[in-house]
Write an enzyme that holds these catalytic residues in place. Structure first.
Site, PDB file in Angstrom:
ATOM      1  CB  SER A  15      -5.320   3.938  -6.226  1.00  0.00           C
ATOM      2  OG  SER A  15      -4.822   3.251  -5.099  1.00  0.00           O
ATOM      3  NE  ARG A  16      -3.683  -1.650  -3.399  1.00  0.00           N
ATOM      4  CZ  ARG A  16      -2.734  -0.802  -3.015  1.00  0.00           C
ATOM      5  NH1 ARG A  16      -2.197   0.038  -3.879  1.00  0.00           N
ATOM      6  NH2 ARG A  16      -2.318  -0.802  -1.764  1.00  0.00           N
ATOM      7  CG  ASP A  64      -0.504  10.108   4.432  1.00  0.00           C
ATOM      8  OD1 ASP A  64      -1.442   9.403   4.870  1.00  0.00           O
ATOM      9  OD2 ASP A  64       0.637  10.134   4.960  1.00  0.00           O
ATOM     10  CE1 TYR A 157      -7.119  -3.927   8.370  1.00  0.00           C
ATOM     11  CE2 TYR A 157      -8.368  -5.772   9.255  1.00  0.00           C
ATOM     12  CZ  TYR A 157      -8.166  -4.820   8.268  1.00  0.00           C
ATOM     13  OH  TYR A 157      -9.031  -4.769   7.189  1.00  0.00           O
ATOM     14  CE  LYS A 161      -9.972  -1.726   8.640  1.00  0.00           C
ATOM     15  NZ  LYS A 161     -10.361  -0.688   7.681  1.00  0.00           N
TER      16      LYS A 161
HETATM   17  P1  NAP Z   1      -5.870  -2.424  -0.916  1.00  0.00           P
HETATM   18  O1  NAP Z   1      -6.164  -3.137  -2.175  1.00  0.00           O
HETATM   19  O2  NAP Z   1      -4.543  -2.614  -0.281  1.00  0.00           O
HETATM   20  O3  NAP Z   1      -6.113  -0.866  -1.163  1.00  0.00           O
HETATM   21  C1  NAP Z   1      -5.826   0.053  -0.152  1.00  0.00           C
HETATM   22  C2  NAP Z   1      -6.086   1.445  -0.676  1.00  0.00           C
HETATM   23  O4  NAP Z   1      -5.845   2.360   0.394  1.00  0.00           O
HETATM   24  C3  NAP Z   1      -5.166   1.837  -1.822  1.00  0.00           C
HETATM   25  O5  NAP Z   1      -5.911   2.566  -2.763  1.00  0.00           O
HETATM   26  C4  NAP Z   1      -4.137   2.740  -1.145  1.00  0.00           C
HETATM   27  O6  NAP Z   1      -3.656   3.776  -2.023  1.00  0.00           O
HETATM   28  C5  NAP Z   1      -4.982   3.385  -0.075  1.00  0.00           C
HETATM   29  N1  NAP Z   1      -4.225   3.950   1.032  1.00  0.00           N
HETATM   30  C6  NAP Z   1      -3.417   3.319   1.904  1.00  0.00           C
HETATM   31  N2  NAP Z   1      -2.907   4.193   2.774  1.00  0.00           N
HETATM   32  C7  NAP Z   1      -3.401   5.406   2.449  1.00  0.00           C
HETATM   33  C8  NAP Z   1      -3.235   6.713   2.952  1.00  0.00           C
HETATM   34  N3  NAP Z   1      -2.460   6.947   4.011  1.00  0.00           N
HETATM   35  N4  NAP Z   1      -3.890   7.739   2.344  1.00  0.00           N
HETATM   36  C9  NAP Z   1      -4.686   7.524   1.272  1.00  0.00           C
HETATM   37  N5  NAP Z   1      -4.873   6.297   0.737  1.00  0.00           N
HETATM   38  C10 NAP Z   1      -4.230   5.258   1.323  1.00  0.00           C
HETATM   39  O7  NAP Z   1      -6.940  -2.796   0.232  1.00  0.00           O
HETATM   40  P2  NAP Z   1      -8.476  -3.280   0.160  1.00  0.00           P
HETATM   41  O8  NAP Z   1      -8.481  -4.720   0.451  1.00  0.00           O
HETATM   42  O9  NAP Z   1      -9.137  -2.763  -1.030  1.00  0.00           O
HETATM   43  O10 NAP Z   1      -9.023  -2.567   1.474  1.00  0.00           O
HETATM   44  C11 NAP Z   1      -9.814  -1.410   1.471  1.00  0.00           C
HETATM   45  C12 NAP Z   1     -10.420  -1.253   2.850  1.00  0.00           C
HETATM   46  O11 NAP Z   1     -11.236  -2.388   3.148  1.00  0.00           O
HETATM   47  C13 NAP Z   1      -9.393  -1.162   3.967  1.00  0.00           C
HETATM   48  O12 NAP Z   1      -9.823  -0.250   4.944  1.00  0.00           O
HETATM   49  C14 NAP Z   1      -9.390  -2.566   4.534  1.00  0.00           C
HETATM   50  O13 NAP Z   1      -8.968  -2.603   5.865  1.00  0.00           O
HETATM   51  C15 NAP Z   1     -10.842  -2.932   4.380  1.00  0.00           C
HETATM   52  N6  NAP Z   1     -11.099  -4.366   4.414  1.00  0.00           N
HETATM   53  C16 NAP Z   1     -10.596  -5.177   3.434  1.00  0.00           C
HETATM   54  C17 NAP Z   1     -10.872  -6.540   3.488  1.00  0.00           C
HETATM   55  C18 NAP Z   1     -10.384  -7.494   2.432  1.00  0.00           C
HETATM   56  O14 NAP Z   1     -10.621  -8.704   2.585  1.00  0.00           O
HETATM   57  N7  NAP Z   1      -9.725  -7.054   1.380  1.00  0.00           N
HETATM   58  C19 NAP Z   1     -11.645  -7.051   4.532  1.00  0.00           C
HETATM   59  C20 NAP Z   1     -12.127  -6.200   5.506  1.00  0.00           C
HETATM   60  C21 NAP Z   1     -11.866  -4.853   5.428  1.00  0.00           C
HETATM   61  P3  NAP Z   1      -2.125   3.863  -2.541  1.00  0.00           P
HETATM   62  O15 NAP Z   1      -1.869   2.596  -3.296  1.00  0.00           O
HETATM   63  O16 NAP Z   1      -2.079   5.081  -3.375  1.00  0.00           O
HETATM   64  O17 NAP Z   1      -1.284   3.925  -1.305  1.00  0.00           O
END
Ligand code: NAP
Length: 250
Positions: A15-16, A64, A157, A161
């Site tokens: 979703s984002r 979820d 976290y 990971k």
């Molecule tokens: P984000 O913007 O917070 O987006 C998280 C997404 O996960 C949202 O679409 C949210 O949907 C969904 N989500 C959370 N809990 C859920 C559940 N129980 N079931 C289904 N959907 C769920 O995070 P992001 O930064 O894009 O991160 C995406 C992935 O990349 C994550 O695994 C994160 O750990 C990883 N990551 C991110 C970074 C970074 O720097 N951003 C770095 C390393 C790894 P809803 O809003 O509908 O809840």
């Protein structure tokens, strides 16, 4: 012909942020995409709209994924809608950062269930339908550079990971004979809602520790996912690919 024409992909947490960028890139490459979300229905509908606006095909499905039965329903809904599933991107994730003495049991459980158990749930549900088709498949798990090097205040976290990395390598061994590849991506620092909670000072420090001297851009992950999902990456499995500007080696 587009890279992923004829393929069906599920992206959890699309979703984002990173998930959205991945869903959009898979669709731009010809895949029909299931945009999974947990609570952000409006944002997920906007992602579908954006994909359709660019000539792609997508549908939003609420689930979820930390819940075993809900993950099963997500895979079922995909097959009901598109008749198959070729690509699963386990991207949904969350943080509850806290130094361990202050970390509550809930902070641990939520992060492990959302980030790691969800990967088990979705892989378990997708395997039978993927294997039954005998067309191979692609599983791509979004880990983090934190799972490789650790980070103070993120023991929960980092454990989730790092768990994804062990899981990825084990499943790659199990599924190789079926031509289903399983790989992980370990992103560094990308500006999303997940990292928006960090102070300017923390972001500046991360940039200073990144040899390339900047944050990542979301398409830089999405391109790699589309490549790993394609036939061009058929001989890559059990791999962990850092997309982190070099922060993992600094
Ligand atoms: P984000 O913007 O917070 O987006 C998280 C997404 O996960 C949202 O679409 C949210 O949907 C969904 N989500 C959370 N809990 C859920 C559940 N129980 N079931 C289904 N959907 C769920 O995070 P992001 O930064 O894009 O991160 C995406 C992935 O990349 C994550 O695994 C994160 O750990 C990883 N990551 C991110 C970074 C970074 O720097 N951003 C770095 C390393 C790894 P809803 O809003 O509908 O809840």
């Amino acid at each position: 012909m587009l890279l992923l024409e004829g393929k069906v992909a599920i992206v959890t947490g699309a979703s984002r942020g990173i998930g959205r960028a991945i869903a959009e890139d898979l669709a731009a490459n010809g895949a029909r995409v299931v945009v999974n979300y947990h609570s952000s229905a409006e944002a997920a509908a906007e992602v579908v709209q954006s994909i359709e606006g660019n000539g792609g095909t997508a549908v939003a499905v609420q689930a979820d994924v930390s819940n075993f039965e809900a993950a099963k329903e997500l895979i079922k809904a995909t097959i009901d809608t598109y008749g198959q599933v070729d690509i699963l991107v386990n991207n949904a994730g969350t943080t509850r950062d806290m130094l361990l003495p202050m970390m509550k049991e809930d902070d641990w459980d939520i992060v492990i269930e959302t980030n790691l158990k969800s990967v088990f749930n979705c892989c378990k549900a997708v395997l039978r339908p993927m294997m039954r088709r005998k067309q191979g498949g692609r599983i791509i798990n979004i880990s983090s550079v934190v799972g490789l090097v650790g980070q103070g205040g993120q023991a929960n976290y980092a454990a989730s990971k790092a768990g994804i990395i062990g899981f990825t390598k084990s499943l790659a061994k199990e599924l190789g004979s079926r031509q289903i590849t399983v790989n992980a991506i370990a992103p560094g620092f990308f500006p999303t809602a997940l990292t928006a909670v960090l102070t300017d000072d923390m972001v500046q420090k991360a940039i200073e520790h990144t040899p390339l001297g900047r944050l990542g851009e979301l398409p830089e992950i999405a391109y790699m996912v589309s490549f790993l999902a394609s036939d061009k990456a058929a001989f890559i499995t059990g791999e962990v690919i850092r997309i982190d500007g070099g922060i993992g080696i600094s």
